[in-house]
Design a protein around this motif. Structure first.
Motif, short mmCIF file in Angstrom:
data_model
loop_
_atom_site.label_atom_id
_atom_site.label_comp_id
_atom_site.label_asym_id
_atom_site.label_seq_id
_atom_site.Cartn_x
_atom_site.Cartn_y
_atom_site.Cartn_z
N ASN A 25 0.81 -1.21 0.00
CA ASN A 25 0.00 0.00 0.00
C ASN A 25 0.84 1.26 0.00
O ASN A 25 0.31 2.37 -0.03
CB ASN A 25 -0.92 0.03 1.23
CG ASN A 25 -2.00 -1.05 1.15
OD1 ASN A 25 -2.32 -1.52 0.07
ND2 ASN A 25 -2.53 -1.43 2.30
N THR A 26 2.17 1.13 0.07
CA THR A 26 3.06 2.28 0.16
C THR A 26 3.65 2.63 -1.19
O THR A 26 4.10 1.76 -1.93
CB THR A 26 4.20 1.99 1.16
OG1 THR A 26 3.63 1.69 2.44
CG2 THR A 26 5.11 3.19 1.30
N GLU A 27 3.63 3.93 -1.52
CA GLU A 27 4.17 4.41 -2.79
C GLU A 27 5.13 5.56 -2.54
O GLU A 27 5.03 6.27 -1.52
CB GLU A 27 3.04 4.87 -3.71
CG GLU A 27 2.07 3.76 -4.09
CD GLU A 27 0.97 4.25 -5.03
OE1 GLU A 27 1.06 5.43 -5.47
OE2 GLU A 27 0.05 3.47 -5.31
N THR A 28 6.05 5.78 -3.48
CA THR A 28 6.96 6.91 -3.44
C THR A 28 6.58 7.89 -4.54
O THR A 28 6.45 7.51 -5.70
CB THR A 28 8.42 6.46 -3.63
OG1 THR A 28 8.78 5.57 -2.57
CG2 THR A 28 9.36 7.67 -3.61
N ILE A 49 2.53 15.70 -9.63
CA ILE A 49 3.24 14.56 -9.04
C ILE A 49 3.88 13.69 -10.10
O ILE A 49 3.46 13.67 -11.26
CB ILE A 49 2.28 13.70 -8.18
CG1 ILE A 49 1.23 13.03 -9.08
CG2 ILE A 49 1.61 14.53 -7.10
CD1 ILE A 49 0.39 11.98 -8.36
N GLN A 50 4.92 12.98 -9.68
CA GLN A 50 5.49 11.86 -10.42
C GLN A 50 5.52 10.67 -9.48
O GLN A 50 6.04 10.78 -8.36
CB GLN A 50 6.91 12.16 -10.93
CG GLN A 50 6.98 13.10 -12.11
CD GLN A 50 8.37 13.20 -12.70
OE1 GLN A 50 9.19 12.28 -12.59
NE2 GLN A 50 8.67 14.33 -13.33
N LYS A 51 4.99 9.53 -9.91
CA LYS A 51 4.96 8.33 -9.09
C LYS A 51 6.14 7.44 -9.48
O LYS A 51 6.05 6.61 -10.39
CB LYS A 51 3.65 7.57 -9.28
CG LYS A 51 2.42 8.37 -8.89
CD LYS A 51 1.14 7.57 -9.12
CE LYS A 51 -0.09 8.35 -8.74
NZ LYS A 51 -1.35 7.57 -8.96
N SER A 52 7.28 7.65 -8.82
CA SER A 52 8.48 6.90 -9.16
C SER A 52 9.51 7.04 -8.05
O SER A 52 9.45 7.96 -7.23
CB SER A 52 9.08 7.40 -10.47
OG SER A 52 9.43 8.76 -10.38
N GLU A 53 10.46 6.11 -8.02
CA GLU A 53 11.54 6.16 -7.04
C GLU A 53 12.54 7.26 -7.38
O GLU A 53 13.12 7.89 -6.51
CB GLU A 53 12.26 4.81 -6.97
CG GLU A 53 11.41 3.66 -6.44
CD GLU A 53 11.09 3.80 -4.96
OE1 GLU A 53 11.87 4.45 -4.24
OE2 GLU A 53 10.04 3.28 -4.53
N MET A 107 10.76 12.24 2.51
CA MET A 107 12.09 11.70 2.28
C MET A 107 13.09 12.79 1.90
O MET A 107 14.28 12.69 2.24
CB MET A 107 12.03 10.64 1.18
CG MET A 107 11.05 9.51 1.50
SD MET A 107 10.74 8.39 0.11
CE MET A 107 12.32 7.56 -0.02
N SER A 108 12.64 13.82 1.21
CA SER A 108 13.50 14.96 0.90
C SER A 108 12.64 16.18 0.59
O SER A 108 11.49 16.06 0.17
CB SER A 108 14.44 14.66 -0.28
OG SER A 108 13.71 14.51 -1.48
N LYS A 109 13.23 17.36 0.80
CA LYS A 109 12.56 18.63 0.53
C LYS A 109 13.65 19.61 0.11
O LYS A 109 14.51 19.97 0.91
CB LYS A 109 11.82 19.12 1.78
CG LYS A 109 11.24 20.53 1.66
CD LYS A 109 10.65 20.96 2.99
CE LYS A 109 10.18 22.40 2.95
NZ LYS A 109 9.66 22.86 4.26
#
Length: 228
Positions: A25-28, A49-53, A107-109
């Motif tokens: 259920n977790t996405e980056t 948004i971009q749905k990717s690592e 995770m980052s900003k």
């Protein structure tokens, strides 16, 4: 003893299954530095948004029409976040997503360097021409760059120009061909110099409230002074 062992094994297997389900259920996602106007059930502003690592700097941004629980968005920053995506309990309201999005971790900003371009700039030099002014008004020529909307508009002395910012990563800059008004003036030297400089621009830098547009070789084509 066998009963206790069975219970321990069942507990461990259950924990593993729950953890596996949680991971599924977790996405980056990556969140862009600005929202854009969009239309859901009505006019609104959407995250991009971009749905990717890994972030694809040349990739397309997808509009996100919902909200993310626990995520405190600040424009001007590019985020990488981890979030949990689950099904919304029935019945789903007509104006709501069928999914629930909840922040797990930022995770980052990082501040978006491309936004340094956004400002109103007074043209102080184009080629060898210093402090050009309008043909009729004799006022300083100004350009406005909007990195979020990916547009630019400016006064070239006789005509005005409006165009698209095709590439901008904080250093590289590619401007699309601008649409101009069609006035004729006795002296078009400034306008022609500006028009050619816009076509040849491939990069820029901002230092001490000054903007430098440069060609492929790094030579300065135009210099601007920040107005705001």
């Amino acid at each position: 003893m066998k009963t206790i062992l069975f219970l321990l094994i069942s507990t461990v297997l259950g924990a593993v299954a729950c953890e596996s389900q949680s991971d599924n259920n977790t996405e980056t996602w990556w969140i862009n530095s600005s929202k854009v106007a969009c239309t859901g059930v009505g006019p609104m502003s959407c995250l991009q948004i971009q749905k990717s690592e890994e972030l694809d700097p040349d990739g397309a941004w997808e509009l996100f029409y919902s909200d993310i629980k626990g995520f405190d968005y600040e424009p001007g920053n590019i985020y990488q976040i981890k979030l949990k995506v689950t099904d919304r309990a029935e019945p789903t309201p007509a104006d709501a997503s069928s999914k629930v999005y909840e922040l797990v971790e930022v995770m980052s900003k990082k501040a978006d360097p491309a936004l340094r371009l956004t400002n109103i700039w007074k043209l102080t030099q184009v080629g060898e021409i210093q402090n050009p002014t309008g043909f009729r008004s004799e006022a300083a020529l100004t350009f406005e760059f909007d990195a979020s909307m990916k547009t630019y508009v400016g006064n070239m002395g006789c005509n005005s120009v409006r165009g698209e910012i095709k590439e901008n990563d904080g250093q590289k800059l590619l401007l699309g061909p601008g649409a101009t008004t069609m006035k004729a003036c006795p002296d078009m030297a400034v306008e022609q110099a500006i028009s050619q400089a816009l076509i040849d621009t491939r990069g820029y830098k901002v230092e001490n409230n000054q903007l430098y547009l440069m060609n492929e070789a790094g030579q300065t084509l135009m210099t601007f002074q920040a107005v705001d």
